[in-house]
Motif scaffolding. Sequence first.
Motif, PDB file in Angstrom:
ATOM      1  N   THR A   1       0.865  -1.182   0.000  1.00  0.00           N
ATOM      2  CA  THR A   1       0.000   0.000   0.000  1.00  0.00           C
ATOM      3  C   THR A   1       0.896   1.224   0.000  1.00  0.00           C
ATOM      4  O   THR A   1       1.891   1.260   0.731  1.00  0.00           O
ATOM      5  CB  THR A   1      -0.853   0.027   1.289  1.00  0.00           C
ATOM      6  OG1 THR A   1      -1.557  -1.202   1.410  1.00  0.00           O
ATOM      7  CG2 THR A   1      -1.832   1.185   1.276  1.00  0.00           C
TER       8      THR A   1
ATOM      9  N   TYR B   1       0.913   7.737 -10.377  1.00  0.00           N
ATOM     10  CA  TYR B   1       0.096   6.705  -9.731  1.00  0.00           C
ATOM     11  C   TYR B   1       0.085   5.443 -10.591  1.00  0.00           C
ATOM     12  O   TYR B   1       0.163   4.328 -10.087  1.00  0.00           O
ATOM     13  CB  TYR B   1      -1.343   7.192  -9.562  1.00  0.00           C
ATOM     14  CG  TYR B   1      -1.575   8.196  -8.443  1.00  0.00           C
ATOM     15  CD1 TYR B   1      -0.823   8.174  -7.272  1.00  0.00           C
ATOM     16  CD2 TYR B   1      -2.596   9.148  -8.558  1.00  0.00           C
ATOM     17  CE1 TYR B   1      -1.079   9.081  -6.249  1.00  0.00           C
ATOM     18  CE2 TYR B   1      -2.854  10.050  -7.536  1.00  0.00           C
ATOM     19  CZ  TYR B   1      -2.088  10.015  -6.379  1.00  0.00           C
ATOM     20  OH  TYR B   1      -2.345  10.901  -5.361  1.00  0.00           O
TER      21      TYR B   1
ATOM     22  N   ARG C   1      -2.673  -0.901  -3.384  1.00  0.00           N
ATOM     23  CA  ARG C   1      -3.609  -0.113  -2.576  1.00  0.00           C
ATOM     24  C   ARG C   1      -3.012   1.271  -2.375  1.00  0.00           C
ATOM     25  O   ARG C   1      -1.783   1.415  -2.313  1.00  0.00           O
ATOM     26  CB  ARG C   1      -3.793  -0.712  -1.180  1.00  0.00           C
ATOM     27  CG  ARG C   1      -4.255  -2.120  -1.137  1.00  0.00           C
ATOM     28  CD  ARG C   1      -4.635  -2.450   0.307  1.00  0.00           C
ATOM     29  NE  ARG C   1      -4.918  -3.851   0.437  1.00  0.00           N
ATOM     30  CZ  ARG C   1      -4.114  -4.725   1.030  1.00  0.00           C
ATOM     31  NH1 ARG C   1      -2.957  -4.333   1.547  1.00  0.00           N
ATOM     32  NH2 ARG C   1      -4.464  -5.975   1.106  1.00  0.00           N
ATOM     33  N   TYR C   2      -3.890   2.257  -2.195  1.00  0.00           N
ATOM     34  CA  TYR C   2      -3.395   3.620  -1.971  1.00  0.00           C
ATOM     35  C   TYR C   2      -4.265   4.319  -0.938  1.00  0.00           C
ATOM     36  O   TYR C   2      -5.489   4.223  -0.997  1.00  0.00           O
ATOM     37  CB  TYR C   2      -3.418   4.428  -3.278  1.00  0.00           C
ATOM     38  CG  TYR C   2      -2.425   5.578  -3.252  1.00  0.00           C
ATOM     39  CD1 TYR C   2      -1.190   5.471  -3.881  1.00  0.00           C
ATOM     40  CD2 TYR C   2      -2.723   6.758  -2.580  1.00  0.00           C
ATOM     41  CE1 TYR C   2      -0.267   6.525  -3.833  1.00  0.00           C
ATOM     42  CE2 TYR C   2      -1.801   7.807  -2.526  1.00  0.00           C
ATOM     43  CZ  TYR C   2      -0.581   7.677  -3.165  1.00  0.00           C
ATOM     44  OH  TYR C   2       0.332   8.716  -3.115  1.00  0.00           O
TER      45      TYR C   2
ATOM     46  N   LEU D   1      -8.234  10.947  -5.810  1.00  0.00           N
ATOM     47  CA  LEU D   1      -8.950   9.735  -5.376  1.00  0.00           C
ATOM     48  C   LEU D   1      -9.638   9.073  -6.573  1.00  0.00           C
ATOM     49  O   LEU D   1      -9.611   7.847  -6.716  1.00  0.00           O
ATOM     50  CB  LEU D   1      -9.974  10.075  -4.290  1.00  0.00           C
ATOM     51  CG  LEU D   1      -9.412  10.334  -2.893  1.00  0.00           C
ATOM     52  CD1 LEU D   1     -10.495  10.830  -1.934  1.00  0.00           C
ATOM     53  CD2 LEU D   1      -8.768   9.054  -2.327  1.00  0.00           C
TER      54      LEU D   1
ATOM     55  N   LEU E   1      -6.976   7.342  -8.735  1.00  0.00           N
ATOM     56  CA  LEU E   1      -6.477   6.107  -8.111  1.00  0.00           C
ATOM     57  C   LEU E   1      -7.450   4.958  -8.348  1.00  0.00           C
ATOM     58  O   LEU E   1      -7.061   3.842  -8.704  1.00  0.00           O
ATOM     59  CB  LEU E   1      -6.297   6.329  -6.605  1.00  0.00           C
ATOM     60  CG  LEU E   1      -5.113   7.230  -6.220  1.00  0.00           C
ATOM     61  CD1 LEU E   1      -5.267   7.750  -4.801  1.00  0.00           C
ATOM     62  CD2 LEU E   1      -3.787   6.479  -6.380  1.00  0.00           C
ATOM     63  N   ARG E   2      -8.706   5.285  -8.182  1.00  0.00           N
ATOM     64  CA  ARG E   2      -9.725   4.263  -8.352  1.00  0.00           C
ATOM     65  C   ARG E   2      -9.805   3.784  -9.800  1.00  0.00           C
ATOM     66  O   ARG E   2      -9.904   2.586 -10.071  1.00  0.00           O
ATOM     67  CB  ARG E   2     -11.042   4.872  -7.906  1.00  0.00           C
ATOM     68  CG  ARG E   2     -12.154   3.927  -7.770  1.00  0.00           C
ATOM     69  CD  ARG E   2     -13.382   4.755  -7.480  1.00  0.00           C
ATOM     70  NE  ARG E   2     -14.507   4.097  -8.083  1.00  0.00           N
ATOM     71  CZ  ARG E   2     -15.404   3.409  -7.395  1.00  0.00           C
ATOM     72  NH1 ARG E   2     -15.324   3.340  -6.096  1.00  0.00           N
ATOM     73  NH2 ARG E   2     -16.390   2.823  -8.003  1.00  0.00           N
TER      74      ARG E   2
ATOM     75  N   TYR F   1      -6.453   0.795  -8.256  1.00  0.00           N
ATOM     76  CA  TYR F   1      -6.045   0.639  -6.855  1.00  0.00           C
ATOM     77  C   TYR F   1      -7.250   0.336  -5.971  1.00  0.00           C
ATOM     78  O   TYR F   1      -8.346   0.842  -6.219  1.00  0.00           O
ATOM     79  CB  TYR F   1      -5.476   1.958  -6.312  1.00  0.00           C
ATOM     80  CG  TYR F   1      -4.053   2.276  -6.682  1.00  0.00           C
ATOM     81  CD1 TYR F   1      -2.990   1.741  -5.971  1.00  0.00           C
ATOM     82  CD2 TYR F   1      -3.768   3.159  -7.724  1.00  0.00           C
ATOM     83  CE1 TYR F   1      -1.681   2.076  -6.286  1.00  0.00           C
ATOM     84  CE2 TYR F   1      -2.461   3.501  -8.043  1.00  0.00           C
ATOM     85  CZ  TYR F   1      -1.420   2.947  -7.321  1.00  0.00           C
ATOM     86  OH  TYR F   1      -0.123   3.281  -7.632  1.00  0.00           O
ATOM     87  N   GLN F   2      -7.032  -0.422  -4.922  1.00  0.00           N
ATOM     88  CA  GLN F   2      -7.973  -0.415  -3.808  1.00  0.00           C
ATOM     89  C   GLN F   2      -7.738   0.928  -3.140  1.00  0.00           C
ATOM     90  O   GLN F   2      -6.616   1.238  -2.732  1.00  0.00           O
ATOM     91  CB  GLN F   2      -7.641  -1.517  -2.815  1.00  0.00           C
ATOM     92  CG  GLN F   2      -8.030  -2.879  -3.301  1.00  0.00           C
ATOM     93  CD  GLN F   2      -7.679  -3.920  -2.263  1.00  0.00           C
ATOM     94  OE1 GLN F   2      -8.004  -3.786  -1.100  1.00  0.00           O
ATOM     95  NE2 GLN F   2      -6.989  -4.949  -2.708  1.00  0.00           N
ATOM     96  N   THR F   3      -8.776   1.707  -3.079  1.00  0.00           N
ATOM     97  CA  THR F   3      -8.600   3.097  -2.712  1.00  0.00           C
ATOM     98  C   THR F   3      -9.099   3.359  -1.292  1.00  0.00           C
ATOM     99  O   THR F   3     -10.218   2.979  -0.944  1.00  0.00           O
ATOM    100  CB  THR F   3      -9.347   3.983  -3.727  1.00  0.00           C
ATOM    101  OG1 THR F   3      -8.952   3.563  -5.032  1.00  0.00           O
ATOM    102  CG2 THR F   3      -9.015   5.452  -3.548  1.00  0.00           C
TER     103      THR F   3
ATOM    104  N   THR G   1      -9.452   6.241   1.985  1.00  0.00           N
ATOM    105  CA  THR G   1      -9.406   7.638   2.390  1.00  0.00           C
ATOM    106  C   THR G   1      -9.762   7.724   3.867  1.00  0.00           C
ATOM    107  O   THR G   1      -9.839   6.690   4.546  1.00  0.00           O
ATOM    108  CB  THR G   1     -10.311   8.514   1.504  1.00  0.00           C
ATOM    109  OG1 THR G   1      -9.999   9.893   1.730  1.00  0.00           O
ATOM    110  CG2 THR G   1     -11.789   8.290   1.788  1.00  0.00           C
TER     111      THR G   1
ATOM    112  N   ILE H   1     -15.858   3.852  -1.445  1.00  0.00           N
ATOM    113  CA  ILE H   1     -14.453   3.689  -1.044  1.00  0.00           C
ATOM    114  C   ILE H   1     -14.215   2.246  -0.563  1.00  0.00           C
ATOM    115  O   ILE H   1     -15.134   1.606  -0.062  1.00  0.00           O
ATOM    116  CB  ILE H   1     -14.132   4.748   0.055  1.00  0.00           C
ATOM    117  CG1 ILE H   1     -12.672   5.085   0.087  1.00  0.00           C
ATOM    118  CG2 ILE H   1     -14.646   4.322   1.434  1.00  0.00           C
ATOM    119  CD1 ILE H   1     -12.217   5.962  -1.018  1.00  0.00           C
TER     120      ILE H   1
END
Length: 361
Positions: free
Chosen positions: A135, A146, A156-157, A188, A191-192, A196-198, A200, A226
């Motif tokens: 992550t 990214y 993941r981020y 965000l 990233l999605r 990525y599994q995003t 926040t 999310i």
Amino acid sequence: MSNIDEIIAQSSFSLSDLEQLLRCEGEDMLRLLEHGGRIKNLYSGNKVYFRGLIEFSNICQKDCFYCGIRHSNRSVQRYNLTDQEILEAARFADECNFGSIVLQSGENSSPASADRISKLVEQIKHQSKGRLGITLSVGEQPEPVYRQWFEAGAHRYLLRIETTNQTLFRKIHPQNLLHDFNRRLDCLHALRAIGYQTGTGVMIGLPFQTMGDLAQDLLFFQQFGIDMVGMGPYLEHSQTPLYKFRNELLPIQKRFELSLKMIATLRILMKDINIAAATALQAIDPMGREKGIKVGANIIMPNITPGLYRNDYLLYENKPCIDEEPSQCKGCLDARIAMADGEIGYGEWGDSLHFKTRTKT
Ligand code: 5AD
Ligand code: FES
């Protein structure tokens, strides 16, 4: 049956329902917290997943008004771990069978830093023979960066939105492009879209923050869809501009309770996501993270930054465990999770069920 019981039995929640849950006290609060734990066990079991946290640099270009390692804080001793030290910490996580690590640092948008992170991700994947999930939590970056890191193997981020009230966001950040709400939101989304599994999150108990703001934050997580949330109490730091509002904050114990109510309420709202029990909880209560696990969280991020540097990554004061060495953390955590009735998901990535469901074709 109390009003709280009626609300938690519903299958969808309005802003005012969520606000009521966040406001409940005494017996009502205990019922909410218990329900959060029950929902977690029902939908994601009692497994707790570890993410070994490597805070690899506290050098930061940002100047958030709440953060102890903000660029303008000249009294911070800045550090940047060597590649060797980072790889060593990752090897330690692998040996402990943690399953995943988080590489976190202050924000640095130089191309050299981007390339370094790509290389590190590739090396960690290689040395762990693909076992460790990676992550990243290194702030706002251009979309191609990214993408580059995703292709290198990060999956993941974490990027906290901090608050979804834009007026409040402006109050706790300098007014410039580096600290722009919409830019963060765009990150965000990027990233999605990359895959990525995003993750926040927000801070809880910020000066000027209302219960309505927090309820709105929860709805934002739901509307965005999310995959992971990490949120914890705001803790004042004397070398930051927000410190002057310290007398206007909720008392520390109330901020702690509110954080637990946020976790339980979010678990009821989003049953299949990963929710981290933030280290900031432990700064208030020695059993803070375990209490977070009991009411709905399923992720813990043990700090595996080499002991020498831990004192210099102080986003807030009274950070726990800064004098420990990583090897001391492991035994301590095993015992703690057992006390919270959890079972550790050793050697598993522990991806969020939400992510798996949303990406199923
Ligand atoms: N109190 C609590 N959390 C903080 N963070 C930064 N400063 C503080 C503070 N004073 C959190 C922010 C950031 C994350 C890395 O740490 O939410 O996104
Ligand atoms: Fe923004 Fe640290 S400077 S969170």
